[in-house]
Motif scaffolding. Sequence first.
Motif, PDB file in Angstrom:
ATOM      1  N   ASN A   1      22.081  52.630  79.921  1.00 49.92           N
ATOM      2  CA  ASN A   1      22.452  53.812  79.162  1.00 49.92           C
ATOM      3  C   ASN A   1      21.425  54.881  79.516  1.00 49.92           C
ATOM      4  N   LEU A   2      21.835  55.895  80.264  1.00 48.21           N
ATOM      5  CA  LEU A   2      20.935  56.988  80.636  1.00 48.21           C
ATOM      6  C   LEU A   2      20.985  58.042  79.533  1.00 48.21           C
ATOM      7  N   THR A   3      19.812  58.304  78.951  1.00 47.23           N
ATOM      8  CA  THR A   3      19.738  59.145  77.768  1.00 47.23           C
ATOM      9  C   THR A   3      18.975  60.434  78.036  1.00 47.23           C
TER      10      THR A   3
ATOM     11  N   ILE B   1      26.295  57.106  79.935  1.00 49.63           N
ATOM     12  CA  ILE B   1      25.341  58.203  79.746  1.00 49.63           C
ATOM     13  C   ILE B   1      25.458  58.743  78.324  1.00 49.63           C
ATOM     14  N   SER B   2      24.347  59.284  77.824  1.00 50.05           N
ATOM     15  CA  SER B   2      24.318  59.861  76.480  1.00 50.05           C
ATOM     16  C   SER B   2      23.938  61.340  76.555  1.00 50.05           C
ATOM     17  N   PRO B   3      24.901  62.229  76.775  1.00 53.23           N
ATOM     18  CA  PRO B   3      24.591  63.660  76.731  1.00 53.23           C
ATOM     19  C   PRO B   3      24.342  64.101  75.292  1.00 53.23           C
TER      20      PRO B   3
ATOM     21  N   THR C   1      31.589  55.646  84.911  1.00 49.25           N
ATOM     22  CA  THR C   1      30.531  55.826  83.920  1.00 49.25           C
ATOM     23  C   THR C   1      31.091  56.312  82.586  1.00 49.25           C
ATOM     24  N   VAL C   2      30.734  55.615  81.524  1.00 47.66           N
ATOM     25  CA  VAL C   2      31.175  55.952  80.174  1.00 47.66           C
ATOM     26  C   VAL C   2      30.367  57.140  79.657  1.00 47.66           C
ATOM     27  N   VAL C   3      31.037  58.079  79.015  1.00 49.65           N
ATOM     28  CA  VAL C   3      30.371  59.235  78.424  1.00 49.65           C
ATOM     29  C   VAL C   3      30.309  59.041  76.910  1.00 49.65           C
ATOM     30  N   MET C   4      29.096  59.031  76.365  1.00 56.54           N
ATOM     31  CA  MET C   4      28.902  58.839  74.927  1.00 56.54           C
ATOM     32  C   MET C   4      28.146  60.030  74.357  1.00 56.54           C
ATOM     33  N   GLY C   5      28.870  60.918  73.683  1.00 53.55           N
ATOM     34  CA  GLY C   5      28.229  62.056  73.045  1.00 53.55           C
ATOM     35  C   GLY C   5      27.205  61.591  72.021  1.00 53.55           C
TER      36      GLY C   5
END
Length: 323
Positions: A154-156, A175-177, A220-224
Amino acid sequence: MSNLLEQLRQHSVVVADTGDLDAIRRFAPQDATTNPSLILKAVQSGQYNALVDQILSDVRGLGVSVEDAIDEACDRLVVAMGKQILELVPGRVSTEVSARLSYDSVASIAKARRLVELYEEAGIGRDRILIKLAATWEGVRAAKVLESNGVQCNLTLIFNFVQARACAEVGAYLISPFVGRILDWYIKANPGVVYAPDEEPGVQSVRRILQYFRQHRYSTVVMGASFRNVGEIQALAGCDRLTISPALLEALESSEARLVPVPIEGAGHDGAAPKRLSEAEFRWQMNEDAMATEKLAEGIRGFEADQLKLEALLREKLTGGVA
């Protein structure tokens, strides 16, 4: 009509952004995320007192220096907390590599492998965990190595498009934008300006990332993440995942408003994969984005500050206040 939280679950996977076990039990998320600040808050709450005492008792017998014992205790603590969280969620828990390693890919890989090893010793498989890394160039390189070895990441602390793109290009799982921290910067830079949720820079940033990933079929999953209000969450209904604090989960649960998700689609795949970013391109685009540069550095400093507070707390307990 069902409440906003129930409606949201129909469009996005709901993740709890907390280490609070009571909140996780109450809101029954799919996954949970932690970071040094949340770990510190959870430890200070007293929920994990017995766990902390047992870990410190164990490390006292290792015959290592106090500093090495504290480092080992921190690793064991975040894994033990992760294990307890996994007893309450059906999915995954994200566990963060120390922020002080954010610019050292070799050390980040070594720490990640140690955390995975501890999870496996506790009977937790790799399919239940995500290793969190700051989305620096070095963090992205570390993720590339870890992903190739079956450790999903999980890239934060993602604040702009180039960070997100770099993560997708190395095959990062998620990823955690950050939404709210982007808003914080723009409010400070533009006093008096009021942003509607749909118009918030953080919301627009996540939508751009989603559109690009879907256009080019990145897995890649995008997790706000890092939400400041319910409106931001509503504006991103349909994002792959949303990690939400207990306070905002409660606000969603208490609202009977109608959720109308905005479709987020790619512009159509043209069959040509984009050329991969070089390190020079990544660093230059970060340099050109004052907001992302400042918020990334600030986030790393903030996590490190809370990590130091946690270490001080453990040191006090370990040594009984004797320096």
